[in-house]
Design a protein around this motif. Structure first.
Motif, PDB file in Angstrom:
ATOM      1  N   ASP A  97     -66.281  30.725 -63.455  1.00  0.00           N
ATOM      2  CA  ASP A  97     -65.336  30.774 -64.605  1.00  0.00           C
ATOM      3  C   ASP A  97     -65.668  32.339 -65.193  1.00  0.00           C
ATOM      4  O   ASP A  97     -65.753  32.245 -66.749  1.00  0.00           O
ATOM      5  CB  ASP A  97     -65.472  29.979 -66.162  1.00  0.00           C
ATOM      6  CG  ASP A  97     -64.570  29.628 -66.562  1.00  0.00           C
ATOM      7  OD1 ASP A  97     -63.887  30.501 -66.750  1.00  0.00           O
ATOM      8  OD2 ASP A  97     -64.742  28.732 -67.450  1.00  0.00           O
ATOM      9  N   HIS A 144     -63.580  22.370 -65.427  1.00  0.00           N
ATOM     10  CA  HIS A 144     -64.475  22.406 -66.140  1.00  0.00           C
ATOM     11  C   HIS A 144     -63.974  20.760 -66.677  1.00  0.00           C
ATOM     12  O   HIS A 144     -63.925  20.591 -67.762  1.00  0.00           O
ATOM     13  CB  HIS A 144     -64.625  22.653 -66.958  1.00  0.00           C
ATOM     14  CG  HIS A 144     -63.744  23.483 -67.832  1.00  0.00           C
ATOM     15  ND1 HIS A 144     -62.595  22.583 -69.042  1.00  0.00           N
ATOM     16  CD2 HIS A 144     -63.320  25.122 -67.961  1.00  0.00           C
ATOM     17  CE1 HIS A 144     -61.814  23.785 -69.304  1.00  0.00           C
ATOM     18  NE2 HIS A 144     -61.996  25.335 -68.852  1.00  0.00           N
ATOM     19  N   GLU A 204     -54.768  29.640 -65.280  1.00  0.00           N
ATOM     20  CA  GLU A 204     -56.079  28.319 -65.214  1.00  0.00           C
ATOM     21  C   GLU A 204     -54.514  28.226 -66.762  1.00  0.00           C
ATOM     22  O   GLU A 204     -55.067  28.000 -68.025  1.00  0.00           O
ATOM     23  CB  GLU A 204     -56.929  28.508 -65.802  1.00  0.00           C
ATOM     24  CG  GLU A 204     -57.869  27.527 -66.461  1.00  0.00           C
ATOM     25  CD  GLU A 204     -58.917  27.719 -67.363  1.00  0.00           C
ATOM     26  OE1 GLU A 204     -58.846  28.708 -67.074  1.00  0.00           O
ATOM     27  OE2 GLU A 204     -60.028  26.724 -67.098  1.00  0.00           O
ATOM     28  N   HIS A 223     -58.104  23.717 -73.435  1.00  0.00           N
ATOM     29  CA  HIS A 223     -58.660  24.204 -74.735  1.00  0.00           C
ATOM     30  C   HIS A 223     -57.927  24.202 -75.100  1.00  0.00           C
ATOM     31  O   HIS A 223     -57.400  23.506 -75.844  1.00  0.00           O
ATOM     32  CB  HIS A 223     -58.586  25.612 -73.383  1.00  0.00           C
ATOM     33  CG  HIS A 223     -58.894  26.382 -72.288  1.00  0.00           C
ATOM     34  ND1 HIS A 223     -57.890  26.243 -71.320  1.00  0.00           N
ATOM     35  CD2 HIS A 223     -59.745  26.441 -71.892  1.00  0.00           C
ATOM     36  CE1 HIS A 223     -59.010  25.607 -70.233  1.00  0.00           C
ATOM     37  NE2 HIS A 223     -59.726  26.649 -71.042  1.00  0.00           N
TER      38      HIS A 223
HETATM   39 ZN   LIG Z   1     -61.550  27.151 -68.833  1.00  0.00          ZN
END
Ligand SMILES: [Zn+2]
Ligand SMILES: [Zn+2]
Length: 259
Positions: A225, A171, A90, A118
């Protein structure tokens, strides 16, 4: 409607523990995630730890060959039982120019590339007061700030899609707001799938409906996730959002309608 979950394309393991040794951010080993996946009847499991750019939670680049070897070893055991494990990452979006924290040298070892935004690792030495000051300052300019941030992040996403061959955006819109319409249009063009997260708020029902209104040909994955093995294959929340939004389940690549 009856359906079968074919796979979970976004799960974390102890490799998501950055500079620390193991099991702090996510607790399962690859094999522990695989055990749960097989118990739940999945046929595909993606191991997608955080990209190496995250100091606290990131995959350590030097572990890539070890993870590759471990997955290849496990596949010899699990493929005959009906489960294939893919090595993914990710990756973090780390610049407004759409740069990710993985290079070609890293990407060549993986099977699937996921990308998400993030918050960067915040050093503990930064005092709360400092953050509060920044937030306070930003809030005074809120309408301008939010509009500007959406524009910056959306451009960064679009550039990353040009720069890399990304399989799934995780996301999208959680943690930083983006113009989901622009991102979805680009993804449809490139064949990149959007994630309907069972853990994060985005894609929300509202975002899904906005994409649905565009009438574009876009693929989705509903993912857990998971940060603990027990959560692998827990897609209920995502499935519920997709149902409420009226998403065509044929477009959800890891779910199969059985009736
Ligand atoms: Zn994530
Ligand atoms: Zn994740």
């Amino acid at each position: 409607m009856e359906y079968k979950i074919l796979g979970d394309y976004h799960t974390h393991t102890i490799y998501s523990s950055g500079f620390r040794k193991e099991g702090i951010h996510a607790t399962g080993t690859i094999e522990e995630n695989a055990q749960v996946a097989i118990n739940k009847g999945l046929s595909t499991l993606v191991i997608s730890d955080h990209g190496p750019g995250h100091y606290f939670y990131g995959f350590r680049k030097e572990n890539i060959l070890e993870a590759r070897k471990e997955i290849d070893r496990l596949n010899e055991i699990y493929i005959p039982k009906g489960l294939k494990i893919l090595l993914g990452i990710e990756a973090n979006l780390v610049s407004v120019d759409g740069i990710l924290d993985v290079d070609e040298d890293f990407i060549k070892h993986i099977d699937i590339l996921l990308m998400g935004y993030h918050y960067g690792a915040t050093p503990k030495s930064i005092k709360d007061g400092y953050n509060l000051y920044i937030l306070n300052f930003a809030s005074k300019l809120m309408s301008f700030t939010e509009e500007k941030t959406i524009e910056i992040y959306t451009k960064a996403y679009l550039k990353a899609l040009d720069n890399y061959s990304i399989d799934i955006i995780t996301h999208p819109g959680s943690k930083a707001k983006i113009d989901i319409v622009e991102v979805a249009k680009k993804c449809a063009k490139l064949g990149t799938a959007l994630e309907i997260s069972s853990k994060h708020s985005e894609l929300s029902v509202e975002s899904l409906m906005r994409i649905k209104d565009l009438d574009i040909d876009i693929n989705y994955y509903i993912n857990s996730d998971a940060h603990i093995p027990e959560d692998v294959g827990n897609l209920e929340n995502g499935i519920m959002k997709a149902k409420i939004a009226g998403i065509d389940f044929n477009k959800i690549k890891n779910i199969q309608e059985t009736r």
